[in-house]
Scaffold this motif. Structure first.
Motif, PDB file in Angstrom:
ATOM      1  N   GLU A   1      -6.923  12.955   8.916  1.00  0.00           N
ATOM      2  CA  GLU A   1      -8.043  12.011   8.804  1.00  0.00           C
ATOM      3  C   GLU A   1      -7.615  10.559   9.008  1.00  0.00           C
ATOM      4  O   GLU A   1      -8.463   9.662   9.025  1.00  0.00           O
ATOM      5  CB  GLU A   1      -8.672  12.143   7.410  1.00  0.00           C
ATOM      6  CG  GLU A   1      -9.218  13.513   7.097  1.00  0.00           C
ATOM      7  CD  GLU A   1      -9.698  13.635   5.649  1.00  0.00           C
ATOM      8  OE1 GLU A   1      -9.882  12.584   4.982  1.00  0.00           O
ATOM      9  OE2 GLU A   1      -9.875  14.771   5.187  1.00  0.00           O
TER      10      GLU A   1
ATOM     11  N   VAL B   1      -2.459   6.055  -2.570  1.00  0.00           N
ATOM     12  CA  VAL B   1      -3.749   6.327  -1.944  1.00  0.00           C
ATOM     13  C   VAL B   1      -3.598   7.635  -1.183  1.00  0.00           C
ATOM     14  O   VAL B   1      -2.569   7.868  -0.556  1.00  0.00           O
ATOM     15  CB  VAL B   1      -4.121   5.182  -0.968  1.00  0.00           C
ATOM     16  CG1 VAL B   1      -5.386   5.499  -0.199  1.00  0.00           C
ATOM     17  CG2 VAL B   1      -4.217   3.870  -1.697  1.00  0.00           C
TER      18      VAL B   1
ATOM     19  N   THR C   1       0.854  -1.179   0.000  1.00  0.00           N
ATOM     20  CA  THR C   1       0.000   0.000   0.000  1.00  0.00           C
ATOM     21  C   THR C   1       0.892   1.231   0.000  1.00  0.00           C
ATOM     22  O   THR C   1       1.759   1.374   0.857  1.00  0.00           O
ATOM     23  CB  THR C   1      -0.913   0.018   1.243  1.00  0.00           C
ATOM     24  OG1 THR C   1      -1.715  -1.157   1.240  1.00  0.00           O
ATOM     25  CG2 THR C   1      -1.806   1.250   1.253  1.00  0.00           C
TER      26      THR C   1
ATOM     27  N   GLY D   1      -9.380   1.878   8.658  1.00  0.00           N
ATOM     28  CA  GLY D   1     -10.073   0.732   8.091  1.00  0.00           C
ATOM     29  C   GLY D   1      -9.997   0.660   6.577  1.00  0.00           C
ATOM     30  O   GLY D   1     -10.261  -0.392   5.991  1.00  0.00           O
ATOM     31  N   GLU D   2      -9.612   1.742   5.926  1.00  0.00           N
ATOM     32  CA  GLU D   2      -9.479   1.749   4.468  1.00  0.00           C
ATOM     33  C   GLU D   2      -8.160   1.129   4.006  1.00  0.00           C
ATOM     34  O   GLU D   2      -7.975   0.897   2.807  1.00  0.00           O
ATOM     35  CB  GLU D   2      -9.575   3.187   3.934  1.00  0.00           C
ATOM     36  CG  GLU D   2     -10.917   3.834   4.176  1.00  0.00           C
ATOM     37  CD  GLU D   2     -10.962   5.278   3.707  1.00  0.00           C
ATOM     38  OE1 GLU D   2     -10.248   5.623   2.741  1.00  0.00           O
ATOM     39  OE2 GLU D   2     -11.704   6.070   4.317  1.00  0.00           O
ATOM     40  N   LEU D   3      -7.252   0.890   4.934  1.00  0.00           N
ATOM     41  CA  LEU D   3      -5.946   0.323   4.585  1.00  0.00           C
ATOM     42  C   LEU D   3      -5.919  -1.157   4.915  1.00  0.00           C
ATOM     43  O   LEU D   3      -6.301  -1.557   6.015  1.00  0.00           O
ATOM     44  CB  LEU D   3      -4.841   1.040   5.373  1.00  0.00           C
ATOM     45  CG  LEU D   3      -4.719   2.536   5.143  1.00  0.00           C
ATOM     46  CD1 LEU D   3      -3.705   3.137   6.119  1.00  0.00           C
ATOM     47  CD2 LEU D   3      -4.317   2.831   3.714  1.00  0.00           C
ATOM     48  N   PRO D   4      -5.454  -1.993   3.970  1.00  0.00           N
ATOM     49  CA  PRO D   4      -5.369  -3.425   4.277  1.00  0.00           C
ATOM     50  C   PRO D   4      -4.284  -3.681   5.315  1.00  0.00           C
ATOM     51  O   PRO D   4      -3.133  -3.259   5.145  1.00  0.00           O
ATOM     52  CB  PRO D   4      -5.019  -4.057   2.932  1.00  0.00           C
ATOM     53  CG  PRO D   4      -4.448  -2.964   2.105  1.00  0.00           C
ATOM     54  CD  PRO D   4      -5.024  -1.672   2.617  1.00  0.00           C
TER      55      PRO D   4
ATOM     56  N   LEU E   1       0.881   5.225   0.392  1.00  0.00           N
ATOM     57  CA  LEU E   1      -0.004   6.199   1.026  1.00  0.00           C
ATOM     58  C   LEU E   1       0.613   7.592   1.032  1.00  0.00           C
ATOM     59  O   LEU E   1       1.770   7.757   1.403  1.00  0.00           O
ATOM     60  CB  LEU E   1      -0.291   5.754   2.460  1.00  0.00           C
ATOM     61  CG  LEU E   1      -1.123   6.672   3.343  1.00  0.00           C
ATOM     62  CD1 LEU E   1      -2.548   6.818   2.806  1.00  0.00           C
ATOM     63  CD2 LEU E   1      -1.134   6.142   4.775  1.00  0.00           C
TER      64      LEU E   1
ATOM     65  N   ILE F   1      -4.843   9.842   1.871  1.00  0.00           N
ATOM     66  CA  ILE F   1      -5.570  10.034   3.123  1.00  0.00           C
ATOM     67  C   ILE F   1      -4.791  11.087   3.910  1.00  0.00           C
ATOM     68  O   ILE F   1      -3.687  10.804   4.385  1.00  0.00           O
ATOM     69  CB  ILE F   1      -5.688   8.734   3.958  1.00  0.00           C
ATOM     70  CG1 ILE F   1      -6.393   7.629   3.172  1.00  0.00           C
ATOM     71  CG2 ILE F   1      -6.404   9.016   5.280  1.00  0.00           C
ATOM     72  CD1 ILE F   1      -6.460   6.296   3.901  1.00  0.00           C
TER      73      ILE F   1
ATOM     74  N   ASP G   1      -9.216   8.131  11.706  1.00  0.00           N
ATOM     75  CA  ASP G   1     -10.609   7.783  11.422  1.00  0.00           C
ATOM     76  C   ASP G   1     -10.751   6.879  10.198  1.00  0.00           C
ATOM     77  O   ASP G   1     -11.802   6.286   9.999  1.00  0.00           O
ATOM     78  CB  ASP G   1     -11.441   9.041  11.215  1.00  0.00           C
ATOM     79  CG  ASP G   1     -11.526   9.897  12.458  1.00  0.00           C
ATOM     80  OD1 ASP G   1     -11.454   9.335  13.575  1.00  0.00           O
ATOM     81  OD2 ASP G   1     -11.647  11.137  12.329  1.00  0.00           O
ATOM     82  N   ARG G   2      -9.702   6.788   9.374  1.00  0.00           N
ATOM     83  CA  ARG G   2      -9.802   6.044   8.113  1.00  0.00           C
ATOM     84  C   ARG G   2      -8.863   4.844   8.045  1.00  0.00           C
ATOM     85  O   ARG G   2      -8.614   4.313   6.959  1.00  0.00           O
ATOM     86  CB  ARG G   2      -9.546   7.009   6.954  1.00  0.00           C
ATOM     87  CG  ARG G   2     -10.604   8.110   6.872  1.00  0.00           C
ATOM     88  CD  ARG G   2     -10.324   9.118   5.789  1.00  0.00           C
ATOM     89  NE  ARG G   2     -10.307   8.510   4.469  1.00  0.00           N
ATOM     90  CZ  ARG G   2      -9.986   9.181   3.354  1.00  0.00           C
ATOM     91  NH1 ARG G   2      -9.674  10.463   3.406  1.00  0.00           N
ATOM     92  NH2 ARG G   2      -9.976   8.566   2.183  1.00  0.00           N
TER      93      ARG G   2
END
Length: 140
Positions: A72, A66, A47, A78-81, A49, A68, A75-76
């Motif tokens: 944030e 990606v 990934t 969960g969007e990362l594997p 980022l 982000i 709070d985010r």
């Protein structure tokens, strides 16, 4: 270590922050990567980022990353594997360092790109692949 003295310096003095970063790299708490590794990382399914602000992202970014913003990220998450390593960049390296520490505390295998996007933009400006470019003093 510099003593905190409001008339002379802030609690997050750049010299202290640089010292913390260097100490964490030397102690193995912070893993780093170079921009010449991006093609292999893409192939391996890592990934990638970018934690810069929306305005910074809009002015230019590296394909395949990606976005982000750091503010944030908590709070985010969960969007990362969680199963793949996360390689993080920002503009100069400080926010990506903070993001890597945050990710590591949540169980991610996180790596900081040396030098930030500003460094990448300079070494990749000629359109040639980035070959072993390192910021001053960075070792493999």
């Amino acid at each position: 270590d510099l003593a905190y003295a409001p008339p002379y310096s802030s609690a997050k003095d750049p010299v202290n922050m640089a010292g913390f970063m260097i100490e964490n790299v030397a102690a193995g708490l912070m893993k780093q990567a170079g921009y010449d590794e991006i093609p292999a990382l893409r192939s391996a399914g890592a990934t990638l980022l970018d934690v810069r602000t929306e305005a910074e992202w809009d002015r230019g970014h590296i394909d395949g990353f990606v976005h982000i913003p750091l503010d944030e990220l908590r709070d985010r998450l969960g969007e990362l594997p969680a199963s793949a390593p996360v390689y993080v960049t920002c503009q100069s390296g400080l926010r990506s360092y903070v993001a890597c520490r945050m990710l590591a505390q949540h169980g991610f295998d996180a790596y900081n790109f040396r030098g930030g996007y500003g460094f990448y933009r300079v070494v990749a400006a000629d359109g040639e692949p980035v070959r072993c470019a390192r910021p001053c003093g960075a070792e493999r």
